[in-house]
Scaffold this motif. Structure first.
Motif, mmCIF file in Angstrom:
data_model
loop_
_atom_site.group_PDB
_atom_site.id
_atom_site.type_symbol
_atom_site.label_atom_id
_atom_site.label_comp_id
_atom_site.label_asym_id
_atom_site.label_seq_id
_atom_site.Cartn_x
_atom_site.Cartn_y
_atom_site.Cartn_z
ATOM 1 N N GLY A 1 23.198 63.836 34.095
ATOM 2 C CA GLY A 1 23.020 65.232 33.719
ATOM 3 C C GLY A 1 24.332 65.836 33.302
ATOM 4 N N TRP A 2 24.436 67.148 33.492
ATOM 5 C CA TRP A 2 25.678 67.822 33.142
ATOM 6 C C TRP A 2 25.906 68.993 34.080
ATOM 7 C CZ3 TRP A 2 25.940 72.974 31.700
ATOM 8 C CH2 TRP A 2 24.726 73.584 31.361
ATOM 9 N N VAL A 3 27.153 69.354 34.244
ATOM 10 C CA VAL A 3 27.510 70.523 35.036
ATOM 11 C C VAL A 3 28.872 71.020 34.568
ATOM 12 C CG1 VAL A 3 28.620 69.196 36.898
ATOM 13 C CG2 VAL A 3 27.695 71.482 37.372
ATOM 14 N N ALA A 4 29.000 72.340 34.493
ATOM 15 C CA ALA A 4 30.269 72.950 34.082
ATOM 16 C C ALA A 4 30.429 74.276 34.790
ATOM 17 C CB ALA A 4 30.316 73.142 32.562
ATOM 18 N N SER A 5 31.675 74.645 35.025
ATOM 19 C CA SER A 5 31.965 75.898 35.716
ATOM 20 C C SER A 5 32.296 76.992 34.710
ATOM 21 C CB SER A 5 33.138 75.717 36.679
ATOM 22 O OG SER A 5 34.339 75.509 35.959
ATOM 23 N N VAL A 6 32.266 78.221 35.202
ATOM 24 C CA VAL A 6 32.654 79.350 34.355
ATOM 25 C C VAL A 6 34.171 79.417 34.207
ATOM 26 C CG1 VAL A 6 32.642 81.872 34.164
ATOM 27 C CG2 VAL A 6 30.579 80.655 34.875
ATOM 28 N N ASP A 7 34.877 79.213 35.312
ATOM 29 C CA ASP A 7 36.343 79.331 35.237
ATOM 30 C C ASP A 7 37.052 78.505 36.297
ATOM 31 O OD1 ASP A 7 35.660 80.737 37.489
ATOM 32 O OD2 ASP A 7 36.432 82.673 36.811
ATOM 33 N N ALA A 8 36.441 77.380 36.735
ATOM 34 C CA ALA A 8 37.055 76.570 37.798
ATOM 35 C C ALA A 8 37.407 75.164 37.337
ATOM 36 C CB ALA A 8 36.116 76.497 39.003
ATOM 37 N N ASP B 1 26.218 68.704 22.921
ATOM 38 C CA ASP B 1 25.059 69.594 23.041
ATOM 39 C C ASP B 1 25.331 70.735 24.012
ATOM 40 O OD1 ASP B 1 25.203 67.642 25.043
ATOM 41 O OD2 ASP B 1 23.062 67.752 25.474
ATOM 42 N N VAL B 2 26.013 70.402 25.123
ATOM 43 C CA VAL B 2 26.344 71.437 26.106
ATOM 44 C C VAL B 2 27.372 72.403 25.526
ATOM 45 C CG1 VAL B 2 27.277 71.880 28.411
ATOM 46 C CG2 VAL B 2 25.845 69.861 28.013
ATOM 47 N N PRO C 1 29.441 77.451 24.909
ATOM 48 C CA PRO C 1 30.842 77.274 24.489
ATOM 49 C C PRO C 1 31.847 77.957 25.400
ATOM 50 C CG PRO C 1 29.722 78.862 23.077
ATOM 51 C CD PRO C 1 28.668 78.245 23.944
ATOM 52 N N ASN C 2 31.406 78.937 26.199
ATOM 53 C CA ASN C 2 32.340 79.677 27.046
ATOM 54 C C ASN C 2 32.581 79.022 28.411
ATOM 55 O OD1 ASN C 2 32.639 81.704 25.084
ATOM 56 N ND2 ASN C 2 30.829 82.783 25.817
ATOM 57 N N LEU C 3 31.839 77.967 28.731
ATOM 58 C CA LEU C 3 32.062 77.282 29.998
ATOM 59 C C LEU C 3 33.298 76.397 29.927
ATOM 60 C CD1 LEU C 3 28.427 76.172 30.961
ATOM 61 C CD2 LEU C 3 29.726 78.115 31.866
ATOM 62 N N ASP C 4 33.986 76.267 31.056
ATOM 63 C CA ASP C 4 35.156 75.388 31.122
ATOM 64 C C ASP C 4 34.749 73.944 30.847
ATOM 65 O OD1 ASP C 4 36.903 77.377 31.657
ATOM 66 O OD2 ASP C 4 37.411 76.752 33.691
ATOM 67 N N CYS C 5 35.478 73.296 29.945
ATOM 68 C CA CYS C 5 35.286 71.860 29.669
ATOM 69 C C CYS C 5 33.843 71.530 29.320
ATOM 70 C CB CYS C 5 35.733 71.025 30.869
ATOM 71 S SG CYS C 5 37.405 71.379 31.451
ATOM 72 N N SER C 6 33.161 72.428 28.613
ATOM 73 C CA SER C 6 31.760 72.172 28.274
ATOM 74 C C SER C 6 31.603 70.976 27.345
ATOM 75 C CB SER C 6 31.145 73.413 27.631
ATOM 76 O OG SER C 6 31.845 73.791 26.452
ATOM 77 N N GLU C 7 32.686 70.604 26.643
ATOM 78 C CA GLU C 7 32.615 69.452 25.752
ATOM 79 C C GLU C 7 32.665 68.119 26.511
ATOM 80 O OE1 GLU C 7 36.929 70.053 26.542
ATOM 81 O OE2 GLU C 7 35.147 71.322 26.239
ATOM 82 N N LYS C 8 33.015 68.172 27.802
ATOM 83 C CA LYS C 8 33.103 66.970 28.652
ATOM 84 C C LYS C 8 32.346 67.216 29.958
ATOM 85 C CE LYS C 8 36.042 64.378 26.194
ATOM 86 N NZ LYS C 8 35.763 62.974 25.789
#
Length: 390
Positions: free
Chosen positions: A30-37, A65-66, A71-78
């Motif tokens: 799956g995937w997971v990303a933080s707002v600013d962490a 895709d994430v 696009p505003n999430l931290d490291c959303s490309e990874k």
């Protein structure tokens, strides 16, 4: 009893896209990303109430895709990950019909839970019954989503007694059945008899500690032939019975007088220190601007008494409340607000769920309980008079 205030997770988004067992290995992707962490650094994995520790993981996988969607999430490309959990034969049997809970970790801090059921044995209601509770809402996705809120925002423990107000066909019960211990008590009630019958036949038959009850409350939209007025309905449970109460999309269909009465009843049946999680539509400066801009999915443009509605003829279709006023009603009944989480119903860019979520706790202090005592005496005599008339 101490005040329960769950440790608030850091703000994250994510999803479990793949949960499958192949060749003695549980594959989680799956995937997971933080707002600013920053990026996720690891996971805690729990299944059937036990932590699984034998696993390998790959983090920081490409996720265009994430990135495109968030696009505003931290490291959303990874943001993508893959985890292989090595299971023995006994563990495989436990995992197949159990709740899987992933807690993402960011520098030791917990993110929002990722949950799923691998091979749930409970059936799903047919499309006609699901239409009662929203044809566009995925039954299991909503059940899993809100179980995460119950755990992290409401502090729900597997041994606690739960009251589900407006339970429908058991959408919340569907996930709770895989979390609550057999010694815990679940009670749900709803006005729609077909939904209650399905829940009894399919959930109670498998989980006898889950009980469902139909109540013939009048509602212009959902039960126009009902014989009971909501403002005169006493929840059919003893005082201080439950640790946790939940209402998902109930207050969004009740006028203010009925909401205040339900809050009285919730206060009565909750134990001191008990919590309530409810979804609402909060009318405030931000939501009003978004509604005026034509962005909201629920345009609460008609003010009726002290609430707002999308329709003057059938206000029960969607109802919202002035935020400050609803907070006052809650506090006046001896509750303390534990959390407020805005939704995207009015098309906010930052949100938790679709509707707004409130979590409040029954004050267990002596002073607060004495302040509520006159109201309890009044309700006792009111209930007695109603029973004598009946």
């Amino acid at each position: 009893m101490k005040t329960i205030k769950p440790t608030e997770p850091i703000q994250t988004r994510g999803n479990l896209d793949k949960v499958v067992i192949e060749n003695d290995v549980l594959h989680l992707a799956g995937w997971v990303a933080s707002v600013d962490a920053g990026p996720v650094e690891g996971f805690k994995i729990v299944c059937a109430g036990k932590e699984l520790t034998e696993f390998v993981m790959a983090l920081g996988l490409d996720s265009p895709d994430v990135e495109e969607m968030f696009p505003n999430l931290d490291c959303s490309e990874k943001a993508r990950f893959h985890i292989n959990v090595f299971l023995n034969e006994q563990q495989q049997e436990q995992v197949r019909n159990s709740l899987i809970v992933l807690t993402p970790l960011f520098e030791g801090r917990k993110g929002c839970l990722l949950l799923d059921l691998l091979e749930p044995s409970l059936p799903l209601p047919d499309s006609d019954l699901r239409g009662f509770i929203g044809a566009n809402v995925n039954f299991t996705d909503a059940a899993i989503e809100f179980l995460g809120y119950f755990l992290q925002k409401g502090g729900l423990k597997p041994t606690e007694n739960v009251l589900d107000i407006g339970c429908g066909a058991g959408r919340m019960a569907y996930a709770l059945a895989y979390y609550l211990a057999p010694t815990a008590r679940y009670e749900g009630f709803d006005i729609a008899q077909p939904l209650i019958e399905w829940a009894r036949q399919n959930i109670t038959a498998r989980f006898p500690n889950f009980n469902f009850r139909q109540v013939d409350i009048y509602n212009k939209l959902y039960n126009p032939d009902g014989t009971l007025q909501a403002t005169e309905f006493a929840f059919p449970y003893e005082d201080e019975t439950f640790d946790f109460a939940l209402l998902t999309s109930v207050f969004t269909h009740l006028p203010s007088e009925e909401v205040r009465h339900y809050l009285d009843e919730i206060e009565r049946v909750l134990k001191p220190g008990g919590r309530c999680l409810c979804t609402v539509l909060l009318h405030n400066e931000e939501s009003q601007k978004l509604m005026e801009a034509g962005k909201s999915t629920a345009n609460l443009v008609y003010q009726i008494d002290d609430y707002f509605a999308t329709s003057p003829d059938v206000p029960e279709r969607f109802i919202g409340f002035q935020e400050d006023l609803l907070m006052k009603w809650i506090c006046d009944r001896g509750f303390t607000l534990q959390g407020k989480y805005y939704g995207d119903w009015c098309r906010r860019t930052e949100f938790t769920s679709h509707q707004d979520i409130l979590v409040f706790q029954k004050d267990c202090s002596f002073v607060s309980r004495m302040r509520m005592f006159p109201k309890k005496i009044y309700r006792m005599f009111q209930s007695r008079n109603m029973n004598e008339k009946a």
